[in-house]
Scaffold this motif. Structure first.
Motif, mmCIF file in Angstrom:
data_model
loop_
_atom_site.group_PDB
_atom_site.id
_atom_site.type_symbol
_atom_site.label_atom_id
_atom_site.label_comp_id
_atom_site.label_asym_id
_atom_site.label_seq_id
_atom_site.Cartn_x
_atom_site.Cartn_y
_atom_site.Cartn_z
ATOM 1 N N MET A 58 -13.027 8.912 2.281
ATOM 2 C CA MET A 58 -12.129 8.629 3.404
ATOM 3 C C MET A 58 -12.148 7.149 3.765
ATOM 4 S SD MET A 58 -12.501 11.842 5.918
ATOM 5 C CE MET A 58 -11.738 13.388 5.545
ATOM 6 N N GLU A 59 -13.324 6.539 3.730
ATOM 7 C CA GLU A 59 -13.423 5.108 4.006
ATOM 8 C C GLU A 59 -12.692 4.297 2.940
ATOM 9 O OE1 GLU A 59 -14.431 3.379 6.669
ATOM 10 O OE2 GLU A 59 -14.610 5.371 7.558
ATOM 11 N N TYR A 60 -12.806 4.747 1.695
ATOM 12 C CA TYR A 60 -12.093 4.057 0.615
ATOM 13 C C TYR A 60 -10.581 4.101 0.867
ATOM 14 C CZ TYR A 60 -9.963 2.937 -3.805
ATOM 15 O OH TYR A 60 -9.170 2.377 -4.758
ATOM 16 N N VAL A 61 -10.072 5.263 1.262
ATOM 17 C CA VAL A 61 -8.636 5.400 1.542
ATOM 18 C C VAL A 61 -8.227 4.430 2.645
ATOM 19 C CG1 VAL A 61 -6.866 6.945 2.466
ATOM 20 C CG2 VAL A 61 -8.436 7.763 0.710
ATOM 21 N N ARG A 62 -9.010 4.344 3.707
ATOM 22 C CA ARG A 62 -8.692 3.426 4.809
ATOM 23 C C ARG A 62 -8.623 1.972 4.332
ATOM 24 N NH1 ARG A 62 -11.499 7.329 7.778
ATOM 25 N NH2 ARG A 62 -10.315 8.046 9.578
ATOM 26 N N LEU A 63 -9.522 1.595 3.443
ATOM 27 C CA LEU A 63 -9.532 0.233 2.911
ATOM 28 C C LEU A 63 -8.396 -0.010 1.920
ATOM 29 C CD1 LEU A 63 -13.366 -0.219 2.315
ATOM 30 C CD2 LEU A 63 -11.975 -1.293 4.097
ATOM 31 N N ASP A 64 -8.042 1.005 1.157
ATOM 32 C CA ASP A 64 -7.029 0.863 0.110
ATOM 33 C C ASP A 64 -5.595 0.953 0.639
ATOM 34 O OD1 ASP A 64 -6.448 0.513 -2.684
ATOM 35 O OD2 ASP A 64 -5.887 2.640 -2.757
ATOM 36 N N LEU A 65 -5.408 1.570 1.796
ATOM 37 C CA LEU A 65 -4.060 1.768 2.357
ATOM 38 C C LEU A 65 -3.215 0.494 2.424
ATOM 39 C CD1 LEU A 65 -4.547 4.307 5.251
ATOM 40 C CD2 LEU A 65 -2.973 4.528 3.344
ATOM 41 N N PRO A 66 -3.728 -0.587 2.968
ATOM 42 C CA PRO A 66 -2.884 -1.788 3.071
ATOM 43 C C PRO A 66 -2.455 -2.355 1.720
ATOM 44 C CG PRO A 66 -4.796 -1.973 4.506
ATOM 45 C CD PRO A 66 -5.018 -0.773 3.635
ATOM 46 N N ARG A 67 -3.267 -2.177 0.699
ATOM 47 C CA ARG A 67 -2.954 -2.719 -0.632
ATOM 48 C C ARG A 67 -2.053 -1.809 -1.455
ATOM 49 N NH1 ARG A 67 -8.833 -4.249 -0.625
ATOM 50 N NH2 ARG A 67 -9.066 -2.073 -1.155
ATOM 51 N N ASN A 68 -2.180 -0.505 -1.269
ATOM 52 C CA ASN A 68 -1.473 0.466 -2.110
ATOM 53 C C ASN A 68 -0.840 1.592 -1.284
ATOM 54 O OD1 ASN A 68 -2.255 -0.641 -4.749
ATOM 55 N ND2 ASN A 68 -4.325 -0.069 -4.089
ATOM 56 N N PRO A 69 0.041 1.267 -0.348
ATOM 57 C CA PRO A 69 0.587 2.316 0.512
ATOM 58 C C PRO A 69 1.373 3.395 -0.236
ATOM 59 C CG PRO A 69 1.786 0.264 0.825
ATOM 60 C CD PRO A 69 0.595 -0.045 -0.033
ATOM 61 N N ALA A 70 2.057 3.021 -1.323
ATOM 62 C CA ALA A 70 2.852 4.009 -2.067
ATOM 63 C C ALA A 70 1.972 5.055 -2.750
ATOM 64 C CB ALA A 70 3.732 3.308 -3.086
ATOM 65 N N GLN A 71 0.695 4.756 -2.916
ATOM 66 C CA GLN A 71 -0.234 5.717 -3.506
ATOM 67 C C GLN A 71 -0.465 6.907 -2.570
ATOM 68 O OE1 GLN A 71 -2.549 4.485 -6.241
ATOM 69 N NE2 GLN A 71 -3.941 6.196 -6.281
ATOM 70 N N TYR A 72 -0.277 6.706 -1.290
ATOM 71 C CA TYR A 72 -0.621 7.721 -0.298
ATOM 72 C C TYR A 72 0.586 8.393 0.349
ATOM 73 C CZ TYR A 72 -5.037 5.485 -1.088
ATOM 74 O OH TYR A 72 -6.153 4.982 -1.707
ATOM 75 N N ILE A 73 1.770 7.842 0.141
ATOM 76 C CA ILE A 73 2.990 8.441 0.685
ATOM 77 C C ILE A 73 3.947 8.717 -0.467
ATOM 78 C CG2 ILE A 73 5.070 8.019 2.067
ATOM 79 C CD1 ILE A 73 2.857 8.550 3.892
#
Length: 103
Positions: free
Chosen positions: A5-20
């Motif tokens: 979960m912490e990794y996702v929080r850190l990665d969100l700004p760099r790779n938003p299309a990966q999560y949506i």
């Protein structure tokens, strides 16, 4: 699990299309909607996405305004938003640029 979960929080700004995940949809009146689905294992909020219509050769036909979705999107949840671009032409494809995500 906490580390993921912490990794996702850190990665969100760099790779938003990966999560949506996004997909175009047409409503009953023929207007173009954009369906967004949260693929992250955590709730997301403050989503900003800009829809763009392109033709088969990749040329921009129309660009919509940035759509701000302030509603929290739980893991797996979906939401459909009006792109403001009107009807989708037969030769047009939808491309979207996810600008920001917040967990």
């Amino acid at each position: 699990k906490q580390a993921a979960m912490e990794y996702v929080r850190l990665d969100l700004p760099r790779n938003p299309a990966q999560y949506i995940a996004t997909a175009p949809q047409v409503d009953a009146r023929g207007n173009l909607l954009l369906v967004l689905q949260n693929r992250a294992p955590i709730a997301l909020g403050a989503i900003a996405v800009t829809p763009v219509l392109i033709d088969a050769s990749g040329q921009i036909l129309r660009q919509g305004r940035m759509l701000q979705i302030s509603q929290q999107l739980e893991p797996g949840a979906r939401i459909a938003v009006d792109t403001g671009l009107g009807a989708l032409a037969a030769d047009a494809h939808v491309h979207e640029a996810i600008e920001a995500l917040e967990a």
